[in-house]
Design an enzyme around this catalytic site. Structure first.
Site, short mmCIF file in Angstrom:
data_model
loop_
_atom_site.label_atom_id
_atom_site.label_comp_id
_atom_site.label_asym_id
_atom_site.label_seq_id
_atom_site.Cartn_x
_atom_site.Cartn_y
_atom_site.Cartn_z
N HIS A 191 73.77 18.16 57.75
CA HIS A 191 74.77 17.16 58.15
C HIS A 191 75.73 16.69 57.06
CE1 HIS A 191 71.94 16.08 61.73
NE2 HIS A 191 72.55 17.27 61.85
N ALA A 247 66.61 21.41 67.17
CA ALA A 247 67.18 20.13 67.58
C ALA A 247 68.63 20.35 67.97
CB ALA A 247 67.10 19.12 66.43
N GLY A 248 69.19 19.36 68.67
CA GLY A 248 70.61 19.42 68.95
C GLY A 248 70.95 19.51 70.43
N GLY A 249 71.01 18.36 71.12
CA GLY A 249 71.49 18.33 72.50
C GLY A 249 70.51 18.81 73.54
N ARG A 306 65.06 20.12 56.94
CA ARG A 306 66.02 20.12 58.04
C ARG A 306 67.34 20.71 57.56
NH1 ARG A 306 68.67 15.63 62.16
NH2 ARG A 306 67.84 16.62 64.03
N TYR A 352 75.35 16.06 53.88
CA TYR A 352 74.90 15.22 52.77
C TYR A 352 74.67 16.09 51.53
CZ TYR A 352 74.58 11.77 56.45
OH TYR A 352 74.89 10.93 57.49
N THR A 407 68.64 7.53 61.91
CA THR A 407 69.04 6.38 61.10
C THR A 407 69.34 5.20 62.02
OG1 THR A 407 69.93 7.73 59.32
CG2 THR A 407 70.81 5.51 59.52
N HIS A 433 65.87 16.45 53.73
CA HIS A 433 67.11 16.42 54.52
C HIS A 433 68.15 17.32 53.86
CE1 HIS A 433 70.27 15.26 57.09
NE2 HIS A 433 70.07 13.96 57.15
N GLY A 443 66.42 13.18 69.84
CA GLY A 443 66.92 12.00 69.17
C GLY A 443 67.28 10.89 70.12
N PRO A 488 64.47 12.53 63.29
CA PRO A 488 64.80 11.45 62.35
C PRO A 488 66.11 10.78 62.75
CG PRO A 488 65.25 13.60 61.38
CD PRO A 488 64.56 13.86 62.69
N ARG A 514 75.44 24.57 68.75
CA ARG A 514 76.28 23.89 69.75
C ARG A 514 76.58 22.46 69.34
NH1 ARG A 514 71.73 23.75 74.54
NH2 ARG A 514 70.20 22.43 73.50
#
Length: 311
Positions: free
Chosen positions: A125, A242-244, A174, A127, A31, A122, A265, A29, A214
């Site tokens: 992060h 997810a993530g890098g 997530r 939120y 934005t 969500h 992403g 996802p 990470r």
């Protein structure tokens, strides 16, 4: 006859509940701030269909479920009839190419899944949900603060409400227990993550989508190998990491059983045919951060070239 090259782990099929995925490369996802007035626009039809392959999973950008859910300009909503109608041709375009499309929602409310295949909550992060989860920011003294159980109560209440509304087989979440976005960190993220996934098992949701430790903050990548493994082992459903990740990291994670699916992403943003490029080990388009959040309906959005147009 020459031996055929082995299939990359990322490109092997996977059955996620009732969904038959043809590969394990997921559109994360993202934005993009191109939904003017919080209404999805026709240019999103091209954007999402460009990144659709038959049997591929796409997760839509964070979508508000009420007028108070919006934190950034021109992010899409799904709380009015106009917004729901605007999403329909986008969803139809993804389905026309055989894709599977989940809508990521910011927080629970009048959830509509018409034209989507499911919903991702969500909870990452920094939120709203994440603010309840993390002890660095949650200073409540009621039933939603203090103990680990209390801090997780809000997230699990939302999961229960969405499951009751649309069914557990259409629900994902997530989470980013290790992240410190907007100073929303936790003193024991591993304990938090394990408590959450064990609690989520009770609801039987389809998937848990978790961000690698990470990726601590935006643009900050630290070495913390295999940090999600305990959560992956504890969760009963599909586990998305997810993530890098790049092609090599993603293949290794799937091959070693550290994740079922890998969400990409920035690389998927810049390479609409990312699964094909992974298959051929082709060069990747470089992404341009300066165009991530501008309002232009084409620049940095639908103008990244496909492999056959750069050959």
């Amino acid at each position: 006859m020459a031996n055929q090259a082995p299939t990359l782990p990322l490109l092997t099929p996977y059955k996620m509940g009732k969904f038959d995925l043809s590969h394990r490369v997921v559109l994360a996802p993202l934005t993009r701030q191109r939904s003017y007035g919080n209404v999805p626009q026709p240019h999103a039809i091209l954007y999402y269909s460009q990144r659709t392959s038959k049997g591929g999973l796409l997760i839509a950008e964070a979508t508000g479920v009420s007028d108070t859910a919006q934190g950034y300009p021109d992010t899409p909503g799904i709380w009015t009839k106009e917004q729901v109608e605007a999403w329909k041709p986008i969803v139809n375009a993804v389905h026309a190419k055989g894709g599977i499309f989940f809508c990521q929602i910011w927080h629970v409310g009048r959830v509509s899944n018409s034209g989507f295949d499911g919903v991702e909550i969500h909870g990452a992060h920094g939120y709203l949900i994440d603010q309840f989860l993390k002890d660095q920011v949650n200073d409540r003294t009621d039933q939603y603060g203090g103990s680990l159980e209390n801090r997780c109560r809000f997230a699990l209440d939302i999961v229960e409400a969405v499951v009751n509304e649309i069914g557990a087989d259409k629900v994902g979440i997530r989470l980013s227990p290790f992240a410190d976005y907007m100073e929303s960190g936790d003193s024991n993220p591993k304990e938090l993550g394990l408590y959450l996934v064990n609690s989520l098992n009770k609801y039987g949701i389809l998937y848990c989508h978790m961000v690698e430790p990470r990726m601590k903050t935006v643009g900050e990548k630290i070495e913390c190998p295999h940090g999600l493994v305990p959560m992956r082992k504890a969760f009963n459903g599909t586990f998305i990491a997810a993530g890098g990740f790049d092609r090599e990291d993603g293949n290794n994670a799937v091959a070693e059983g550290r994740a079922d699916l890998i969400a990409f992403g920035r690389w998927f943003l810049a390479n609409p045919d990312l699964p094909k490029r992974f298959e051929l080990n082709a060069p990747l388009n470089k992404y341009n951060r300066d165009t991530f959040y501008i309002s232009d309906p084409v620049l940095g959005y639908t103008d990244y070239p496909f492999l056959d147009s750069t050959a």
